[in-house]
Design a protein around this motif. Sequence first.
Motif, mmCIF file in Angstrom:
data_model
loop_
_atom_site.group_PDB
_atom_site.id
_atom_site.type_symbol
_atom_site.label_atom_id
_atom_site.label_comp_id
_atom_site.label_asym_id
_atom_site.label_seq_id
_atom_site.Cartn_x
_atom_site.Cartn_y
_atom_site.Cartn_z
ATOM 1 N N ASP A 130 41.981 36.108 57.374
ATOM 2 C CA ASP A 130 41.944 37.277 56.503
ATOM 3 C C ASP A 130 42.145 38.575 57.259
ATOM 4 O O ASP A 130 42.706 39.526 56.721
ATOM 5 C CB ASP A 130 40.613 37.332 55.753
ATOM 6 N N SER A 186 47.862 36.813 42.345
ATOM 7 C CA SER A 186 47.943 35.394 42.012
ATOM 8 C C SER A 186 46.593 34.863 41.538
ATOM 9 O O SER A 186 46.508 34.104 40.570
ATOM 10 C CB SER A 186 48.432 34.603 43.231
ATOM 11 N N VAL A 187 45.532 35.274 42.215
ATOM 12 C CA VAL A 187 44.185 34.849 41.829
ATOM 13 C C VAL A 187 43.869 35.344 40.415
ATOM 14 O O VAL A 187 43.358 34.591 39.582
ATOM 15 C CB VAL A 187 43.133 35.365 42.844
ATOM 16 N N LEU A 211 39.640 39.429 48.770
ATOM 17 C CA LEU A 211 40.952 40.069 48.845
ATOM 18 C C LEU A 211 40.885 41.530 48.417
ATOM 19 O O LEU A 211 41.539 42.388 49.019
ATOM 20 C CB LEU A 211 41.961 39.303 47.990
ATOM 21 N N GLN A 247 50.256 41.403 51.606
ATOM 22 C CA GLN A 247 49.920 39.987 51.474
ATOM 23 C C GLN A 247 48.620 39.807 50.678
ATOM 24 O O GLN A 247 48.542 38.940 49.806
ATOM 25 C CB GLN A 247 49.766 39.349 52.858
ATOM 26 N N ALA A 248 47.624 40.615 50.999
ATOM 27 C CA ALA A 248 46.343 40.519 50.291
ATOM 28 C C ALA A 248 46.520 40.882 48.823
ATOM 29 O O ALA A 248 45.966 40.220 47.940
ATOM 30 C CB ALA A 248 45.304 41.427 50.950
ATOM 31 N N ALA A 293 49.259 40.627 46.988
ATOM 32 C CA ALA A 293 50.015 39.574 46.312
ATOM 33 C C ALA A 293 49.119 38.368 46.021
ATOM 34 O O ALA A 293 49.183 37.792 44.922
ATOM 35 C CB ALA A 293 51.212 39.155 47.170
ATOM 36 N N GLU A 294 48.294 37.983 46.992
ATOM 37 C CA GLU A 294 47.393 36.852 46.761
ATOM 38 C C GLU A 294 46.366 37.207 45.693
ATOM 39 O O GLU A 294 46.023 36.373 44.842
ATOM 40 C CB GLU A 294 46.696 36.429 48.056
ATOM 41 N N LEU A 295 45.876 38.441 45.705
ATOM 42 C CA LEU A 295 44.925 38.882 44.687
ATOM 43 C C LEU A 295 45.558 38.813 43.299
ATOM 44 O O LEU A 295 44.929 38.348 42.342
ATOM 45 C CB LEU A 295 44.441 40.295 44.994
ATOM 46 N N ARG A 353 45.679 33.297 37.837
ATOM 47 C CA ARG A 353 45.070 31.977 37.660
ATOM 48 C C ARG A 353 43.775 32.066 36.870
ATOM 49 O O ARG A 353 43.499 31.211 36.022
ATOM 50 C CB ARG A 353 44.854 31.322 39.018
ATOM 51 N N ARG A 356 37.178 34.507 46.051
ATOM 52 C CA ARG A 356 38.363 34.816 46.855
ATOM 53 C C ARG A 356 38.947 36.157 46.425
ATOM 54 O O ARG A 356 39.357 36.971 47.264
ATOM 55 C CB ARG A 356 39.412 33.708 46.722
ATOM 56 N N LEU A 394 45.818 39.550 57.442
ATOM 57 C CA LEU A 394 46.589 39.792 56.229
ATOM 58 C C LEU A 394 46.992 41.262 56.143
ATOM 59 O O LEU A 394 46.174 42.151 56.362
ATOM 60 C CB LEU A 394 45.765 39.456 54.988
#
Length: 67
Positions: free
Chosen positions: A3, A17-18, A42, A10-11, A13-15, A21, A38, A6
């Motif tokens: 982490d 996505s989370v 992020l 990147q953080a 984009a992942e956030l 979901r 998570r 990141l």
Amino acid sequence: MSDTQLSYEQARAELASVVERLEAGGGSLEESLALWERGEQLADICQRWLDGARARLDAAKAAREEN
């Protein structure tokens, strides 16, 4: 990648996505909790990046005003 390595992008984009979901649902309570945790991690990473950027901007502004 850990982490701490990141990038903000990147953080973020992942956030995103989370969040997608979680909004889609369908997972178990345990999965949802893990995703939420998570997401919190992020969000903290993103906030640290933004705080650092603000500090750099403030320092640059202060240096400019001194000259």
